[in-house]
Design a protein around this motif. Structure first.
Motif, PDB file in Angstrom:
ATOM      1  N   ASN A 296      -9.639  -2.919 -14.594  1.00  0.00           N
ATOM      2  CA  ASN A 296      -8.764  -2.722 -13.443  1.00  0.00           C
ATOM      3  C   ASN A 296      -9.019  -1.369 -12.784  1.00  0.00           C
ATOM      4  N   VAL A 297      -8.656  -1.268 -11.515  1.00  0.00           N
ATOM      5  CA  VAL A 297      -8.775  -0.002 -10.793  1.00  0.00           C
ATOM      6  C   VAL A 297      -7.972   1.087 -11.515  1.00  0.00           C
ATOM      7  N   ARG A 298      -8.423   2.359 -11.379  1.00  0.00           N
ATOM      8  CA  ARG A 298      -7.817   3.466 -12.112  1.00  0.00           C
ATOM      9  C   ARG A 298      -6.777   4.228 -11.297  1.00  0.00           C
ATOM     10  N   ASP A 299      -6.690   3.950 -10.026  1.00  0.00           N
ATOM     11  CA  ASP A 299      -5.744   4.666  -9.166  1.00  0.00           C
ATOM     12  C   ASP A 299      -4.423   3.892  -9.104  1.00  0.00           C
ATOM     13  N   THR A 300      -3.322   4.555  -9.467  1.00  0.00           N
ATOM     14  CA  THR A 300      -2.039   3.855  -9.569  1.00  0.00           C
ATOM     15  C   THR A 300      -1.578   3.319  -8.222  1.00  0.00           C
ATOM     16  N   LYS A 301      -1.686   4.114  -7.174  1.00  0.00           N
ATOM     17  CA  LYS A 301      -1.260   3.645  -5.853  1.00  0.00           C
ATOM     18  C   LYS A 301      -2.089   2.442  -5.412  1.00  0.00           C
ATOM     19  N   LEU A 302      -3.392   2.492  -5.658  1.00  0.00           N
ATOM     20  CA  LEU A 302      -4.262   1.375  -5.282  1.00  0.00           C
ATOM     21  C   LEU A 302      -3.925   0.136  -6.098  1.00  0.00           C
ATOM     22  N   TYR A 303      -3.666   0.319  -7.393  1.00  0.00           N
ATOM     23  CA  TYR A 303      -3.288  -0.818  -8.250  1.00  0.00           C
ATOM     24  C   TYR A 303      -2.036  -1.496  -7.704  1.00  0.00           C
ATOM     25  N   VAL A 304      -1.012  -0.704  -7.410  1.00  0.00           N
ATOM     26  CA  VAL A 304       0.248  -1.260  -6.911  1.00  0.00           C
ATOM     27  C   VAL A 304       0.018  -1.967  -5.584  1.00  0.00           C
ATOM     28  N   ARG A 305      -0.725  -1.326  -4.687  1.00  0.00           N
ATOM     29  CA  ARG A 305      -0.954  -1.912  -3.372  1.00  0.00           C
ATOM     30  C   ARG A 305      -1.710  -3.238  -3.471  1.00  0.00           C
ATOM     31  N   LYS A 306      -2.740  -3.276  -4.303  1.00  0.00           N
ATOM     32  CA  LYS A 306      -3.530  -4.500  -4.423  1.00  0.00           C
ATOM     33  C   LYS A 306      -2.707  -5.636  -5.019  1.00  0.00           C
ATOM     34  N   VAL A 307      -2.010  -5.373  -6.105  1.00  0.00           N
ATOM     35  CA  VAL A 307      -1.282  -6.450  -6.784  1.00  0.00           C
ATOM     36  C   VAL A 307      -0.125  -6.955  -5.927  1.00  0.00           C
ATOM     37  N   LEU A 308       0.617  -6.034  -5.304  1.00  0.00           N
ATOM     38  CA  LEU A 308       1.760  -6.469  -4.490  1.00  0.00           C
ATOM     39  C   LEU A 308       1.325  -7.203  -3.235  1.00  0.00           C
ATOM     40  N   SER A 309       0.079  -7.025  -2.820  1.00  0.00           N
ATOM     41  CA  SER A 309      -0.416  -7.755  -1.653  1.00  0.00           C
ATOM     42  C   SER A 309      -1.127  -9.048  -2.042  1.00  0.00           C
ATOM     43  N   GLY A 310      -1.086  -9.376  -3.337  1.00  0.00           N
ATOM     44  CA  GLY A 310      -1.658 -10.638  -3.795  1.00  0.00           C
ATOM     45  C   GLY A 310      -3.111 -10.575  -4.185  1.00  0.00           C
TER      46      GLY A 310
END
Length: 406
Positions: A296-310
């Motif tokens: 998985n991506v290592r950046d927390t903001k990017l992780y949240v953004r990707k998962v919440l956008s599907g």
């Protein structure tokens, strides 16, 4: 919140544990401070993301399907116990619904969570126990103020008795992480750290030589001459002293950096070092399922953004060919005190160990770095001190790279 659930029955496995996971890791990146030596996926000063992160983690679990019962479960970080009591309960509820514990026949399931001495209190320990956590791994690192300062740790030695007391009241197993080779640390101080750690009667100790990971603040300070590492000879002295000191205290040295009282080895650690399959969720987490490894991506903001956008949080996928998987198994299993068992290796990889490694293994045995037990091979005492070099030498017997990366 009612945390009482019926016991989970683990169905007879359809595949062996190096194909179908029996263990799971969940990453929680949040910390009160990002220590200068740490190269993990950590989010300090981003508390406003905690609830969104838990939302994303729930969605990642849903996308993975499930529930997926496991025999061992590990929540790491970051500092999972940095979450407040309500957030911690929500995290545990999500994780245990996705990965309910299913004890193997004749044994207990293991549920570990990482903590720091300043982040765990009586209330949180009680919550952890209510969800089945039965093992705490706490990052003590040192009992000396100047060593803790060099590592940028936020706790003091006085925090340790309090957290030990809270754990002992609710949770049966306790592990300490200790670091040796920190700037300014002496062998006498390392002995004092080991002695003090043993006075708390932990079940397990992990002792890590400080690593200057490229790009970390501590690495930059070393490059600029602001800190001076201890010499390799002193670090070696500290490592050998830990082996002798903890062995004399009744601990089994079951992996290069890990020591346990008899019967208290970490199940989760042993799954990794056997190169078996595992689930992994959260920012920066890896998973190894049915021969495929995903990261998985290592950046927390990017992780949240990707998962919440599907979108899936995965940014890298690889599938190792049979020969590469065999060599990877060599590299992990050799770190164990049990080493590599020839018969098990053949079953797991499909390769004969001696034919695979050829003269390189023979040469390392002749140089006293490996020992041939007849049924397998293990690192000697000398070999443990240069384990990475021994493994690298064996890896050179594999000139082909059949890894497929996406």
């Amino acid at each position: 919140m009612n945390t009482t659930r019926p016991p989970v029955e683990l169905l007879p496995p359809a595949a062996p544990p190096w194909i179908e996971p029996r263990t799971a890791y969940v990453h929680v990146p949040f910390c009160g401070h990002h220590c200068g030596y740490c190269d993990f996926a950590v989010a300090a000063g981003q508390d406003h993301l905690i609830e969104l992160y838990l939302d994303a983690l729930e969605l990642e679990f849903r996308a993975a399907g499930g529930p997926a019962p496991v025999e061992s479960l590990f929540i790491g970080g970051g500092t999972p116990t940095y979450l407040d009591a309500r957030q911690l309960a929500r995290l545990l509820d999500l994780v245990t619904r996705q990965h309910p514990l299913a004890p193997p026949p004749g044994a207990a399931a293991e549920f570990t969570i990482e903590s720091t001495p300043e982040s765990l209190d009586e209330e949180k320990a009680r919550i952890l126990a209510s969800f089945g956590v039965n093992r705490i791994s706490t990052g003590v690192q040192s009992f000396h103020a100047h060593v803790l300062a060099a590592l940028e740790r936020r706790h003091g030695a006085g925090d340790v008795p309090r957290v030990v007391d809270a754990v002992r009241r609710h949770i049966p197993a306790l592990s300490f992480d200790l670091i040796f080779g920190a700037p300014g640390q002496t062998p006498a101080e390392w002995e004092a750290d080991l002695r003090t750690a043993l006075s708390f009667a932990p079940d397990h100790l992990s002792t890590y030589g400080l690593t200057y990971e490229k790009g970390t603040p501590l690495w930059k300070d070393r490059e600029r001459g602001r800190v001076r590492p201890v010499s390799e000879d002193v670090e070696l002295e500290m490592y050998l002293h830990a082996i002798d000191r903890l062995g004399g205290a009744g601990f089994e040295h079951y992996e290069i950096s890990n020591f346990a009282r008899p019967g208290r080895r970490s199940v989760h650690n042993q799954r990794y070092w056997a190169n078996e399959a595992y689930y992994g969720s959260g920012v920066g987490a890896a998973r190894y399922v049915r021969g495929h490894r995903e990261l998985n991506v290592r950046d927390t903001k990017l992780y949240v953004r990707k998962v919440l956008s599907g979108e899936p949080p995965t940014f890298q996928t690889e599938c190792l060919g049979p020969r590469d998987r065999a060599f990877e198994t060599v590299g992990t299993q050799l770190r164990r005190a049990d080493g590599i068992a020839r018969d098990r290796f053949l079953i797991q990889t499909g390769f004969d160990l001696d034919a695979l490694l050829g003269d390189r293994m023979t040469g390392l045995i002749a140089h006293g770095l490996l020992d041939d037990t007849g049924t397998g091979v293990i690192l000697t005492r000398r070999g443990k001190c240069v384990a990475d070099g021994v493994i690298e030498e064996l890896m050179m017997a594999n000139p082909a790279d059949s890894t497929t990366t996406v």
